[in-house]
Design a protein around this motif. Structure first.
Motif, PDB file in Angstrom:
ATOM      1  N   GLN A 175      30.953  32.661  42.812  1.00  0.00           N
ATOM      2  CA  GLN A 175      30.920  34.119  42.997  1.00  0.00           C
ATOM      3  C   GLN A 175      31.959  34.559  44.028  1.00  0.00           C
ATOM      4  OE1 GLN A 175      26.726  34.459  43.846  1.00  0.00           O
ATOM      5  NE2 GLN A 175      26.172  34.669  41.688  1.00  0.00           N
ATOM      6  N   PHE A 176      32.113  33.787  45.101  1.00  0.00           N
ATOM      7  CA  PHE A 176      33.208  34.088  46.033  1.00  0.00           C
ATOM      8  C   PHE A 176      34.541  34.024  45.281  1.00  0.00           C
ATOM      9  CE2 PHE A 176      30.318  32.144  49.484  1.00  0.00           C
ATOM     10  CZ  PHE A 176      29.865  33.391  49.903  1.00  0.00           C
ATOM     11  N   GLY A 177      34.668  33.001  44.454  1.00  0.00           N
ATOM     12  CA  GLY A 177      35.909  32.814  43.708  1.00  0.00           C
ATOM     13  C   GLY A 177      36.192  33.947  42.728  1.00  0.00           C
ATOM     14  N   ALA A 178      35.125  34.507  42.148  1.00  0.00           N
ATOM     15  CA  ALA A 178      35.317  35.610  41.197  1.00  0.00           C
ATOM     16  C   ALA A 178      35.997  36.791  41.880  1.00  0.00           C
ATOM     17  CB  ALA A 178      33.968  36.029  40.611  1.00  0.00           C
ATOM     18  N   HIS A 179      35.646  37.027  43.141  1.00  0.00           N
ATOM     19  CA  HIS A 179      36.319  38.089  43.894  1.00  0.00           C
ATOM     20  C   HIS A 179      37.791  37.752  44.116  1.00  0.00           C
ATOM     21  CE1 HIS A 179      37.646  40.694  47.093  1.00  0.00           C
ATOM     22  NE2 HIS A 179      37.942  39.617  47.784  1.00  0.00           N
ATOM     23  N   VAL A 180      38.046  36.511  44.521  1.00  0.00           N
ATOM     24  CA  VAL A 180      39.425  36.113  44.836  1.00  0.00           C
ATOM     25  C   VAL A 180      40.313  36.249  43.595  1.00  0.00           C
ATOM     26  CG1 VAL A 180      40.849  34.140  45.540  1.00  0.00           C
ATOM     27  CG2 VAL A 180      38.698  34.632  46.745  1.00  0.00           C
ATOM     28  N   VAL A 181      39.769  35.858  42.448  1.00  0.00           N
ATOM     29  CA  VAL A 181      40.525  35.932  41.194  1.00  0.00           C
ATOM     30  C   VAL A 181      40.758  37.398  40.785  1.00  0.00           C
ATOM     31  CG1 VAL A 181      40.400  35.421  38.719  1.00  0.00           C
ATOM     32  CG2 VAL A 181      39.790  33.663  40.397  1.00  0.00           C
ATOM     33  N   ALA A 182      39.715  38.228  40.907  1.00  0.00           N
ATOM     34  CA  ALA A 182      39.835  39.639  40.504  1.00  0.00           C
ATOM     35  C   ALA A 182      40.840  40.375  41.385  1.00  0.00           C
ATOM     36  CB  ALA A 182      38.464  40.318  40.581  1.00  0.00           C
ATOM     37  N   GLN A 183      40.783  40.056  42.657  1.00  0.00           N
ATOM     38  CA  GLN A 183      41.672  40.724  43.623  1.00  0.00           C
ATOM     39  C   GLN A 183      43.131  40.299  43.392  1.00  0.00           C
ATOM     40  OE1 GLN A 183      40.492  41.427  47.750  1.00  0.00           O
ATOM     41  NE2 GLN A 183      41.572  39.589  48.322  1.00  0.00           N
ATOM     42  N   ARG A 184      43.326  39.016  43.054  1.00  0.00           N
ATOM     43  CA  ARG A 184      44.683  38.556  42.759  1.00  0.00           C
ATOM     44  C   ARG A 184      45.217  39.253  41.503  1.00  0.00           C
ATOM     45  NH1 ARG A 184      48.039  34.071  43.490  1.00  0.00           N
ATOM     46  NH2 ARG A 184      47.168  34.008  45.598  1.00  0.00           N
ATOM     47  N   HIS A 185      44.337  39.515  40.555  1.00  0.00           N
ATOM     48  CA  HIS A 185      44.796  40.202  39.350  1.00  0.00           C
ATOM     49  C   HIS A 185      45.356  41.581  39.701  1.00  0.00           C
ATOM     50  CE1 HIS A 185      44.172  42.428  35.401  1.00  0.00           C
ATOM     51  NE2 HIS A 185      45.165  41.588  35.204  1.00  0.00           N
ATOM     52  N   PHE A 186      44.690  42.292  40.602  1.00  0.00           N
ATOM     53  CA  PHE A 186      45.259  43.569  41.057  1.00  0.00           C
ATOM     54  C   PHE A 186      46.646  43.354  41.690  1.00  0.00           C
ATOM     55  CE2 PHE A 186      40.774  45.211  41.162  1.00  0.00           C
ATOM     56  CZ  PHE A 186      40.976  46.318  40.350  1.00  0.00           C
ATOM     57  N   ASP A 290      34.791  56.147  43.379  1.00  0.00           N
ATOM     58  CA  ASP A 290      35.594  55.673  42.250  1.00  0.00           C
ATOM     59  C   ASP A 290      36.251  54.324  42.516  1.00  0.00           C
ATOM     60  OD1 ASP A 290      35.238  57.967  40.483  1.00  0.00           O
ATOM     61  OD2 ASP A 290      36.359  59.068  42.013  1.00  0.00           O
ATOM     62  N   CYS A 291      36.593  54.054  43.764  1.00  0.00           N
ATOM     63  CA  CYS A 291      37.121  52.729  44.104  1.00  0.00           C
ATOM     64  C   CYS A 291      36.841  52.446  45.572  1.00  0.00           C
ATOM     65  CB  CYS A 291      38.617  52.608  43.805  1.00  0.00           C
ATOM     66  SG  CYS A 291      39.672  53.741  44.724  1.00  0.00           S
ATOM     67  N   ALA A 292      36.735  51.169  45.881  1.00  0.00           N
ATOM     68  CA  ALA A 292      36.418  50.741  47.247  1.00  0.00           C
ATOM     69  C   ALA A 292      37.478  49.756  47.721  1.00  0.00           C
ATOM     70  CB  ALA A 292      35.036  50.085  47.275  1.00  0.00           C
ATOM     71  N   GLN A 293      37.947  49.993  48.947  1.00  0.00           N
ATOM     72  CA  GLN A 293      38.964  49.116  49.533  1.00  0.00           C
ATOM     73  C   GLN A 293      38.322  48.498  50.765  1.00  0.00           C
ATOM     74  OE1 GLN A 293      41.442  49.074  47.467  1.00  0.00           O
ATOM     75  NE2 GLN A 293      41.146  51.041  46.423  1.00  0.00           N
ATOM     76  N   LEU A 294      37.925  47.243  50.638  1.00  0.00           N
ATOM     77  CA  LEU A 294      37.044  46.604  51.618  1.00  0.00           C
ATOM     78  C   LEU A 294      37.741  45.433  52.290  1.00  0.00           C
ATOM     79  CD1 LEU A 294      33.852  46.603  49.348  1.00  0.00           C
ATOM     80  CD2 LEU A 294      34.670  48.404  50.905  1.00  0.00           C
ATOM     81  N   VAL A 334      37.597  47.070  43.361  1.00  0.00           N
ATOM     82  CA  VAL A 334      37.663  46.756  44.797  1.00  0.00           C
ATOM     83  C   VAL A 334      39.015  46.128  45.126  1.00  0.00           C
ATOM     84  CG1 VAL A 334      36.735  45.208  46.576  1.00  0.00           C
ATOM     85  CG2 VAL A 334      35.166  46.526  45.137  1.00  0.00           C
ATOM     86  N   ASN A 335      39.609  46.626  46.183  1.00  0.00           N
ATOM     87  CA  ASN A 335      40.883  46.109  46.697  1.00  0.00           C
ATOM     88  C   ASN A 335      41.969  46.142  45.613  1.00  0.00           C
ATOM     89  OD1 ASN A 335      39.358  45.854  48.916  1.00  0.00           O
ATOM     90  ND2 ASN A 335      39.461  43.640  49.087  1.00  0.00           N
ATOM     91  N   THR A 336      42.245  47.352  45.185  1.00  0.00           N
ATOM     92  CA  THR A 336      43.124  47.544  44.037  1.00  0.00           C
ATOM     93  C   THR A 336      44.594  47.283  44.357  1.00  0.00           C
ATOM     94  OG1 THR A 336      43.119  49.917  44.531  1.00  0.00           O
ATOM     95  CG2 THR A 336      41.549  49.148  42.875  1.00  0.00           C
TER      96      THR A 336
END
Ligand SMILES: [Zn+2]
Lengths: 392, 147
Positions: A175-186, A290-294, A334-336
């Motif tokens: 689950q931590f990794g899912a964030h890292v991967v999603a954020q890298r995609h942005f 609409d979006c969160a930058q955390l 998040v973190n677009t």
């Protein structure tokens, strides 16, 4: 914070950002300030306040020049200043100073800056400590933590609370990794990002631990950088070039001592206080965002802010992220911009600036459709703050 | 002391307010500052009780029991002392004397697979370098973690 006395953000800018830039702190600050002034269509004479944070997060390389807010204002040719201040933690400090100064009427237009220098590398740190003729002496509250080997923020800010989050809520490394991967995609969609190659969950799980369960890819990337945002009153905002972005609500929190090991609740630290205050001061609710930058100094900080802000339930950040909610096209992007792991450690300022880009509708391929409300949040543990911004 | 940095962890620089903690450890006792008016423990040491505002505080020896509040296995050294000691278990231990009363420490002599949040611990005293005794913890048993 409705009405004509609202504060607006009207200009944003970055310096050149990267590893060991070769630039002085003054040069970095000047680049960011000039970029923000140009973005706003403003001259230094339009400013009457400067709030900034200079400094290194971690051990500083020798010989860095310091940026003082008064000195910097006059360097730019500002007239007498009605407000000057240096505050932390990270960029939320200067941002809150600017909002408080303008809301109170003490100043009308404030330039805020976070100037940050790349910390010593771990190897440089070890070499410098190893060269000491005597054991390192530690005073203050750190005398109760450093002798046990709590000697890096990755341990106290990230690893201890991340492990406790896993113990309490069953959060997983995937689950931590899912964030890292999603954020890298942005980040692959952001020309200003440093890391733009796609990442897979396997890449994440194959990256080395720094302090369990925290891996290298959970850590932000130290750089030389300066970021600038100019705030003014909603009334004066009409005089400048950009469509203003409004500060709907803001909060600034401190809880207990300034050490991460000894806060009352490691998984529900100052962000929970900051978020409660943030929502008290607005008519908006988490459902309006609409979006969160955390802040992503470390992955677990993002998870804590998701829960604190009520964007998901307490203890539910892991499944929330793993379900894709925070990714491009998800229910709560998040973190677009790619976050500090990918654009470099701009220490929270990038989250304010990305919120402004999104609300202006100028975020290009990573634009959240019709974004009207953005929340950004900075820091964790003993101290933190958050800001809710709107396009209308 | 002329011990090179790699032979010692960072060492405390006590003040008159904190010296009791370190002196107590050289006698193999763990002491925490306690309000003599209302009984509240105050850690880190402060010159006032944050419950009753009494300034009458004194060190008191505690039981040496604890439960594991949070932990991590450090796998990268950020100080030369730890280069040949990886991984080590950095821990925050909650003391039974008062809810939320915690100290930072290490779990030692306990197999890694037995280290779990909420486990019962007891203190042991180790002279880490000349003049520096640290309160470290070992497993006493196992209790499941609770929120
Ligand atoms: Zn008391």
């Amino acid at each position: 914070m409705k009405g004509a006395d609202r504060v607006a953000a009207v200009g944003v800018g970055y310096s050149k950002t990267g590893r060991r830039s070769g630039l002085t702190s003054w040069q970095l600050a000047i680049q960011a300030a000039k970029a923000a002034l140009a973005d706003a269509g403003m001259t230094p004479q339009d400013l009457d306040g400067v709030a900034l944070l200079w400094g290194v997060a971690g051990p500083a390389p020798a010989g860095l020049d310091i940026v003082e807010p008064m000195d910097f204002g006059y360097m730019l040719g500002c007239g007498p200043l009605n407000w000057y201040g240096e505050a932390g933690p990270a960029y939320i400090g200067p941002a809150i100073q600017a909002v408080a100064a303008i809301k109170s009427g003490m100043a009308h237009t404030v330039l805020t800056l976070r100037i940050i220098r790349q910390r010593m590398s771990s190897a440089e740190q070890l070499a410098s400590e190893g060269a000491m003729a005597q054991p390192m002496q530690v005073g203050g509250d750190a005398q109760f933590t450093a002798p046990f080997g709590s000697v890096s923020p990755v341990q106290s800010i990230a690893a201890l609370p991340a492990q406790r989050h896993m113990d309490l809520f069953g959060t997983t490394e995937e689950q931590f990794g899912a964030h890292v991967v999603a954020q890298r995609h942005f980040a692959t969609l952001n020309e200003d990002a440093i890391f733009r190659d796609p990442l897979t969950i396997e890449d994440y799980l194959n990256s080395r631990y720094i302090s369990t369960p925290v891996r290298l890819l959970d850590c932000d990337y130290p750089v030389d950088s300066a970021s600038a945002v100019i705030y003014t009153s909603a009334e004066r905002a009409k005089d400048f070039k950009q469509k203003p972005v409004f500060v709907d609500s803001a909060s600034y929190s401190s809880v207990k001592y300034m050490t991460f090991e000894n806060i009352d609740d490691m998984t529900q630290s100052s962000p929970f206080h900051a978020a409660r205050e943030l929502w008290k001061r607005t008519d908006l609710t988490p459902a309006d965002v609409d979006c969160a930058q955390l802040y992503d100094g470390f992955t677990i900080i993002v998870f804590q802010w998701l829960e604190a802000l009520g964007l998901c339930g307490v203890g539910e950040s892991g499944p929330f992220v793993a379900a894709g909610n925070t990714a491009l096209g998800g229910s709560m992007p998040v973190n677009t911009d790619g976050g500090a792991c990918n654009v470099g450690r701009r220490h929270g300022a990038n989250f304010c600036i990305e919120s402004i880009h999104q609300l202006r509708g100028e975020a290009g391929a990573r634009q959240v459709p019709d974004a009207k409300v953005a929340v950004w949040a900075n820091a964790v543990g003993p101290f933190s703050g958050a800001m809710l911004m709107t396009s209308e | 002391m002329s011990t090179p940095a790699s032979l010692s962890p960072p060492i405390p620089a006590p003040t008159p307010l904190t010296a009791f903690f370190w002196e107590s450890l050289t006698n193999r006792q763990l002491s925490i500052l306690r309000c003599q008016n209302c009984g509240n423990y105050v850690h880190y040491p402060r010159p006032i009780c944050n419950v009753c505002l009494s300034e009458d505080l004194a060190p008191e020896v505690v039981s040496g029991k604890g439960t594991l509040y949070a932990h991590t296995w450090a796998t990268q050294a950020f100080h030369p002392y730890y280069v040949d000691k990886l991984p080590y278990c950095l821990a925050v231990v909650e003391l039974p004397e008062q809810p939320g009363l915690r100290i930072t420490s290490n779990i030692i002599d306990t197999p890694r697979e037995q280290v779990h949040g909420g486990m019962a611990l007891e203190v042991v005293f180790h002279e880490i370098s000349p003049g520096l005794t640290l309160p470290l913890f070992v497993a006493e048993g196992f209790a499941p973690v609770t929120a």
